[in-house]
Design a protein around this motif. Structure first.
Motif, PDB file in Angstrom:
ATOM      1  N   UNK A  42       0.842  -1.195   0.000  1.00 58.39           N
ATOM      2  CA  UNK A  42       0.000   0.000   0.000  1.00 58.39           C
ATOM      3  C   UNK A  42       0.878   1.247   0.000  1.00 58.39           C
ATOM      4  N   UNK A  43       0.366   2.286  -0.615  1.00 59.93           N
ATOM      5  CA  UNK A  43       1.110   3.544  -0.709  1.00 59.93           C
ATOM      6  C   UNK A  43       1.484   4.026   0.687  1.00 59.93           C
ATOM      7  N   UNK A  44       0.514   3.909   1.606  1.00 65.12           N
ATOM      8  CA  UNK A  44       0.742   4.394   2.953  1.00 65.12           C
ATOM      9  C   UNK A  44       1.914   3.665   3.609  1.00 65.12           C
ATOM     10  N   UNK A  45       1.972   2.349   3.399  1.00 70.12           N
ATOM     11  CA  UNK A  45       3.053   1.585   4.026  1.00 70.12           C
ATOM     12  C   UNK A  45       4.406   1.963   3.438  1.00 70.12           C
ATOM     13  N   UNK A  46       4.450   2.122   2.113  1.00 68.16           N
ATOM     14  CA  UNK A  46       5.711   2.514   1.473  1.00 68.16           C
ATOM     15  C   UNK A  46       6.179   3.861   2.035  1.00 68.16           C
ATOM     16  N   UNK A  47       5.229   4.773   2.189  1.00 66.95           N
ATOM     17  CA  UNK A  47       5.550   6.068   2.782  1.00 66.95           C
ATOM     18  C   UNK A  47       6.083   5.899   4.202  1.00 66.95           C
ATOM     19  N   UNK A  48       5.374   5.074   4.984  1.00 66.74           N
ATOM     20  CA  UNK A  48       5.788   4.858   6.378  1.00 66.74           C
ATOM     21  C   UNK A  48       7.229   4.362   6.459  1.00 66.74           C
ATOM     22  N   UNK A 161       5.405  15.947   5.082  1.00 67.44           N
ATOM     23  CA  UNK A 161       4.967  16.573   3.831  1.00 67.44           C
ATOM     24  C   UNK A 161       5.215  15.632   2.657  1.00 67.44           C
ATOM     25  N   UNK A 162       4.255  15.579   1.741  1.00 64.06           N
ATOM     26  CA  UNK A 162       4.453  14.776   0.530  1.00 64.06           C
ATOM     27  C   UNK A 162       4.325  15.694  -0.684  1.00 64.06           C
ATOM     28  N   UNK A 163       5.053  15.328  -1.730  1.00 58.98           N
ATOM     29  CA  UNK A 163       4.950  16.053  -3.005  1.00 58.98           C
ATOM     30  C   UNK A 163       4.514  15.034  -4.039  1.00 58.98           C
ATOM     31  N   UNK A 164       3.333  15.238  -4.598  1.00 56.57           N
ATOM     32  CA  UNK A 164       2.808  14.268  -5.560  1.00 56.57           C
ATOM     33  C   UNK A 164       2.693  12.891  -4.940  1.00 56.57           C
ATOM     34  N   UNK A 165       2.353  12.831  -3.673  1.00 58.07           N
ATOM     35  CA  UNK A 165       2.163  11.554  -3.000  1.00 58.07           C
ATOM     36  C   UNK A 165       3.456  10.943  -2.473  1.00 58.07           C
ATOM     37  N   UNK A 166       4.592  11.548  -2.827  1.00 62.45           N
ATOM     38  CA  UNK A 166       5.893  11.000  -2.379  1.00 62.45           C
ATOM     39  C   UNK A 166       6.416  11.867  -1.239  1.00 62.45           C
ATOM     40  N   UNK A 168       8.543  14.111   1.079  1.00 62.79           N
ATOM     41  CA  UNK A 168       9.615  15.054   0.790  1.00 62.79           C
ATOM     42  C   UNK A 168      10.987  14.437   1.074  1.00 62.79           C
ATOM     43  N   UNK A 169      11.044  13.661   2.168  1.00 62.55           N
ATOM     44  CA  UNK A 169      12.335  13.123   2.590  1.00 62.55           C
ATOM     45  C   UNK A 169      12.868  12.095   1.582  1.00 62.55           C
ATOM     46  N   UNK A 170      11.994  11.502   0.772  1.00 58.13           N
ATOM     47  CA  UNK A 170      12.461  10.576  -0.259  1.00 58.13           C
ATOM     48  C   UNK A 170      13.328  11.328  -1.267  1.00 58.13           C
ATOM     49  N   UNK A 171      12.908  12.553  -1.605  1.00 58.08           N
ATOM     50  CA  UNK A 171      13.713  13.368  -2.523  1.00 58.08           C
ATOM     51  C   UNK A 171      15.040  13.733  -1.878  1.00 58.08           C
ATOM     52  N   UNK A 172      14.987  14.032  -0.575  1.00 63.83           N
ATOM     53  CA  UNK A 172      16.214  14.357   0.148  1.00 63.83           C
ATOM     54  C   UNK A 172      17.188  13.171   0.103  1.00 63.83           C
ATOM     55  N   UNK A 173      16.634  11.969   0.345  1.00 63.67           N
ATOM     56  CA  UNK A 173      17.478  10.766   0.312  1.00 63.67           C
ATOM     57  C   UNK A 173      18.113  10.585  -1.058  1.00 63.67           C
ATOM     58  N   UNK A 174      17.303  10.732  -2.107  1.00 64.38           N
ATOM     59  CA  UNK A 174      17.834  10.574  -3.463  1.00 64.38           C
ATOM     60  C   UNK A 174      18.941  11.594  -3.693  1.00 64.38           C
ATOM     61  N   UNK A 175      18.712  12.830  -3.288  1.00 63.23           N
ATOM     62  CA  UNK A 175      19.712  13.884  -3.481  1.00 63.23           C
ATOM     63  C   UNK A 175      21.004  13.537  -2.744  1.00 63.23           C
ATOM     64  N   UNK A 176      20.865  13.081  -1.516  1.00 65.06           N
ATOM     65  CA  UNK A 176      22.049  12.758  -0.714  1.00 65.06           C
ATOM     66  C   UNK A 176      22.838  11.611  -1.324  1.00 65.06           C
ATOM     67  N   UNK A 177      22.123  10.573  -1.762  1.00 66.32           N
ATOM     68  CA  UNK A 177      22.829   9.432  -2.346  1.00 66.32           C
ATOM     69  C   UNK A 177      23.445   9.784  -3.693  1.00 66.32           C
ATOM     70  N   UNK A 178      22.773  10.637  -4.485  1.00 66.84           N
ATOM     71  CA  UNK A 178      23.360  11.094  -5.748  1.00 66.84           C
ATOM     72  C   UNK A 178      24.633  11.885  -5.468  1.00 66.84           C
TER      73      UNK A 178
END
Lengths: 316, 331
Positions: A42-48, A161-166, A168-178
């Protein structure tokens, strides 16, 4: 030179097959998740999963850099706690000031770790074990041993906070790993960290300033601890001087499952990302299954043994 | 390939170690325990598991390794399973306050036990806080001590040494203040020393050793520790130093079996119970709410005082101790 190239090729081949093992474990874990509970995908679980484990993920990227340099940094959990206390103390004055001061503090701690290490030549385990306690004490003294309130609501909302359902911290993680991936692969400094970690004597002979590289690695570890602390503060909504205990072990776990070696010179940050996700997902699955908390560490322990064991067996 | 299949096999085995899947019509209650690192916490969980069984509800629970961030994450894991209600023993009031909002959004009633959160109980889906009143129990213990000293010496006088819980926790502050409130009116009853033993047995021993050196025999009348663990530690120090005049002069708060046992055999004077028995009240509150009944937003459970100084007290204490033995209760 030729010898070197051969060695590098050999290493690349090995890391390629570890990649496959890691991806297979990742796929297996996802599959088990799907079989265990319809809630898993579920989307919620992935977010969690992401929102809950992001602090460990950020720390793990810094820890990978340190492990590649052949060192370890046990002080990052305390640095996260210190950041949360600084944030909660300074945010009422100015949020910008609080963020700048927190990052400055952790980067300074990182640099101090590096300088002390290169000057005294003590084992990094021992040195950072000491700074772990010292930094924790600073956090406790500033916070007077108590939770510190004062994180503005607007800031603590960021973690959710989510952006387009994702998240915000997921983007932060991607940025950090990049960032870390790019740094390690394409900058001279980053590549030097591999050289220093795999054979510091050889690195020295080729003219690399080992001390500077080590200090730089610890500065990055401090930077990541600071960023992790900023996120942690938003997530727990206050300053916790006694919080984030043992977070360094979470970071180390993710990095070594991802293939970073304790002997330095080895580690790929994208694999750490996989390692981090595998651990987070396994914990989530165990929670969804209601497995007793007493038994849960067994699963993580087995995971480490499997992931690292497969690699060391291949090597020998 | 063989190794990879081995990997898969192990992971599958791990995953089947606990069979999931509830398919009953009974209400499903989720419980978020902050930590399982202390007998008190383990007893709290066992009590909830026990009452879930007795009251006929299904229970899922997890624990948060004494970490605010992890508890938030694990509460999310619980709420995802859409339970009919959530019971939470929060790590800390502010950090766990977002749970109230999560419950409001999900429409899942929330009951907190032991500690509350910042939000007002009785608002939104936060239906009830069930706690115990530390100030009240410490006051009652103080009154008991004053009366004991009066019975012993014919007047309200005596010297007390105190060993506190973890510095700055609300329990410490309340157990400190409540005890003093009761003794305020007796100027000759003095608390001559107070120090923190951080709630641990070893620390209790250390602090007591220090007191025994500072205060020679005959200068201490009562030892008050904020918890059983420290009380048992202090008792060790007293026995080791051969200060037999202090045997039977210890009073503590908590109520574990080991401490009740020392009351029964005369080594402790009294134990005020702060046993983590919240399960019955919490689950009953939830069932009442689900049945559409009114629920008290704040419920303070009574504390019992275990002592052997009266026949009534001795009977009560002995009966309770025997029940603990029969049911093998830690608390």
């Amino acid at each position: 030179m030729l010898q070197n190239q051969i060695q590098i090729k050999h290493k690349a081949g090995r890391s390629f097959s570890s990649n496959i093992v890691l991806l297979l474990v990742f796929a297996a874990v996802m599959l088990i998740g799907a079989l265990i509970s319809p809630l898993f995908f579920s989307v919620q679980n992935m977010r969690n999963i992401i929102v809950g484990a992001a602090t460990f993920g950020i720390l793990a990227s810094g820890m990978t850099v340190i492990l590649i340099a052949g060192e370890i940094d046990l002080s990052v959990g305390s640095q996260v706690a210190l950041t949360s206390v600084l944030m909660a103390t300074l945010a009422p004055i100015s949020l910008t000031l609080a963020i700048v001061a927190s990052i400055l503090a952790t980067v300074t701690i990182g640099i101090l770790n590096g300088v002390l290490l290169t000057k005294t030549k003590m084992p990094s385990f021992v040195l950072t074990l000491s700074t772990m306690g010292i930094v924790r004490s600073i956090a406790l003294v500033i916070g007077n041993g108590q939770p510190v309130y004062g994180v503005p609501r607007s800031y603590s909302n960021l973690a959710n906070t989510t952006v387009g359902g994702i998240p915000l911290v997921a983007f932060l993680l991607v940025a950090i790993y990049l960032f870390t991936w790019f740094f390690l692969k394409y900058t001279t400094l980053g590549r030097s960290i591999y050289s220093v970690g795999s054979n510091s004597e050889a690195a020295r002979l080729t003219g690399i300033n080992i001390d500077r590289i080590t200090v730089a690695a610890y500065a990055i570890s401090g930077l990541m601890a600071g960023i992790a602390g900023l996120y942690y503060t938003s997530y727990v909504t206050l300053g916790l001087p006694d919080g984030a205990v043992d977070y360094e072990t979470e970071a180390i776990t993710a990095a070594i499952i991802g293939g970073a070696s304790f002997f330095g010179g080895e580690g790929v940050v994208t694999n750490t990302l996989l390692g981090f996700l595998i651990v987070a997902i396994v914990k989530n699955i165990l929670n969804l299954m209601g497995v007793s908390p007493f038994v849960q560490p067994v699963a993580i322990g087995l995971l480490i043994i499997i992931a690292v064991g497969v690699r060391t067996m291949r090597k020998s | 390939m063989r190794r990879i299949s081995a990997v898969l096999l192990v992971l599958l085995l791990v995953s089947f170690m606990s069979a999931a899947g509830f398919a009953s019509d009974r209400p499903l209650i989720a419980f978020s325990q902050v930590a399982m690192n202390h007998p008190w916490r383990i007893a709290m969980t066992n009590d909830i598991v026990y009452w879930a069984e007795v009251l006929g509800v299904d229970l899922i629970w997890n624990e948060a390794e004494a970490d605010a961030a992890i508890q938030l994450t694990k509460v999310r894991d619980l709420l995802l399973q859409e339970p009919d209600a959530l019971i939470m023993s929060p790590f800390q009031a502010t950090a766990l306050d977002p749970v109230k909002e999560m419950c409001d959004e999900a429409g899942i009633p929330l009951v907190t036990i032991d500690r509350s959160i910042d939000s007002e109980p009785g608002t939104g889906m936060y239906i009830s806080f069930i706690g115990k009143d530390n100030t009240k129990l410490a006051r009652e213990l103080g009154e008991f001590v004053a009366n004991y000293l009066y019975e012993t010496y014919g007047e309200y006088k005596g010297n007390i040494v105190e060993i506190q819980e973890a510095v700055g926790s609300s329990a410490t502050i309340e157990r400190y203040n409540g005890f003093r409130e009761a003794l305020e009116q007796y100027p000759d009853i003095q608390i001559i020393a107070t120090q923190s033993g951080h709630g641990y047995r070893v620390e209790g021993t250390k602090v007591m050793e220090n007191y025994l050196e500072r205060f020679p025999a005959g200068t201490i009348d009562i030892v008050y520790t904020h918890s059983d663990e420290m009380g048992l530690g202090a008792l060790q120090a007293i026995k080791a130093a051969g200060r037999t005049e202090l045997i039977g002069r210890l009073v503590t708060v908590d109520g574990q079996r080991a401490a009740i046992e020392t009351v029964v055999n005369g080594e402790h004077l009294a134990v005020s119970d702060y046993a983590p028995h919240f399960g019955e009240a919490a689950i009953k509150a939830i069932l009442a709410y689900l049945a559409g009944e009114e629920v008290e937003p704040v419920q303070m459970l009574d504390s019992n005082l275990y002592h052997m100084t009266t026949d009534e007290g001795a009977n009560f204490t002995r009966n309770y101790y025997n029940r603990m033995l029969a049911e093998d209760l830690f608390y």
